[in-house]
Design an enzyme around this catalytic site. Structure first.
Site, short mmCIF file in Angstrom:
data_model
loop_
_atom_site.label_atom_id
_atom_site.label_comp_id
_atom_site.label_asym_id
_atom_site.label_seq_id
_atom_site.Cartn_x
_atom_site.Cartn_y
_atom_site.Cartn_z
N PRO A 53 5.62 -1.56 4.66
CA PRO A 53 6.76 -0.77 4.17
C PRO A 53 6.28 0.52 3.54
O PRO A 53 5.25 0.56 2.88
CB PRO A 53 7.41 -1.66 3.10
CG PRO A 53 6.69 -2.95 3.13
CD PRO A 53 5.46 -2.81 3.94
N GLU A 54 7.03 1.57 3.76
CA GLU A 54 6.69 2.85 3.13
C GLU A 54 7.56 3.03 1.88
O GLU A 54 8.46 2.24 1.60
CB GLU A 54 6.89 3.99 4.13
CG GLU A 54 5.85 3.91 5.24
CD GLU A 54 5.29 5.27 5.61
OE1 GLU A 54 5.40 6.20 4.80
OE2 GLU A 54 4.74 5.40 6.71
#
Ligand SMILES: [Zn+2]
Length: 296
Positions: free
Chosen positions: A2-3
């Site tokens: 996930p960013e």
């Protein structure tokens, strides 16, 4: 992985349930995730109220009363699920599908909130995520936070700051922007998107964005704005579509629509008036998507 915008949508999704709630029981179904869970984790947080949920880079921070903060990272496949008596939802917008298989439920926060008992469940099939616990007053000394650069949101990230980091350095722009000591929490996807928005080539030497006297060139100003805007846009759009995605139980749609360069190899460049094609190159083992016609 996930960013930052995904972690921020998770934070915003969990905050209404967790903030102000008291941990009645912390259920640990295994001793470790990627690393061992904190020593006496349950005993140290049970009975404590959660003051706030915050975020640093891609880390979620759960602030408990009594100078205690839990640091959580979602790894590759981690997600949180909220279960009240009748309903379950998985807050956050993810680029990759999240698991709901109960055999991967590893950490369960049994909370007492304003609307009664509720469970917040951490699920992680691949177990690359982790949780840690430390005094909030010592967070700055946490190894992952010690050398972090400024967040890509807000006004601390400035062209003047980037000029000090880029002056005299021959590193390609792509790898400089991925360096967490330069900017915290910026990952492969949004680096590609920001360079595309700013019309800058990923192979550009960073020193060429700085004048001989160490001042930022106009291009560096545009890049700084592009970084701040792409993150803010992703968070805003992700947050506003959060409810729809929970109802639709679809985790894939949103971020793919958002990308203008990332994952668009062989497709037409979306820059106004550009007739180029997005191509993929590999830099330091990571894919970079860009258009060589309008990114110089
Ligand atoms: Zn183009």
């Amino acid at each position: 992985m996930p960013e930052l915008p995904e972690v921020e949508t998770v934070r915003r999704g969990l905050a209404p349930t967790m903030e102000g709630a008291t941990v009645q029981r912390l259920e640990l179904r295994r001793p470790d995730l990627r690393f061992p869970l904190p020593r006496d984790f349950a005993a140290r947080v049970e009975g404590h109220r959660i003051l706030a949920l915050s975020r640093r880079a891609k880390y979620l921070l759960i602030d408990f009363e009594g100078d205690l903060t839990s640091i959580a990272h979602l790894g590759m496949s981690g997600s949180f699920r909220i279960e009240a008596d009748a309903a379950a939802e998985t807050p956050g917008i993810f680029h990759h599908e999240r698991s709901k298989d109960e055999k991967h439920d590893h950490v369960l926060f049994h909370l007492k909130g304003a609307e009664g008992p509720v469970r917040v469940i951490y699920n992680d099939p691949r177990r690359f995520g982790f949780m840690d616990l430390m005094p909030r007053s010592e967070l700055d000394t946490y190894p992952a936070f010690r050398d972090l650069g400024p967040e890509p949101v807000g006004n601390i990230l400035s062209a003047d700051y980037l000029a000090t980091r880029f002056a005299g350095r021959s590193q390609p722009l792509k790898s400089a922007l991925l360096d967490q000591k330069v900017i915290a929490g910026l990952g492969n996807i949004y680096v590609c998107e920001a360079m595309w928005r700013a019309h800058l080539s990923p192979t550009r030497k960073v020193s060429s964005l700085v004048t001989k006297t160490g001042k930022p060139k106009a291009e560096l100003g545009l890049l700084t704005e592009a970084i701040r805007e792409v993150i803010a846009d992703a968070i805003e759009a992700g947050g506003s579509s959060l409810r729809d995605h929970i109802q639709a139980d679809g985790t894939l749609g949103y971020f793919q629509h958002f990308f203008r360069a990332y994952d668009r190899e062989g497709r037409e460049c979306l820059t106004d008036g550009c007739r180029g094609t997005v191509e993929r190159i590999v830099q330091s083992g990571r894919s970079t998507f860009y258009c060589r016609h309008c990114q110089k």
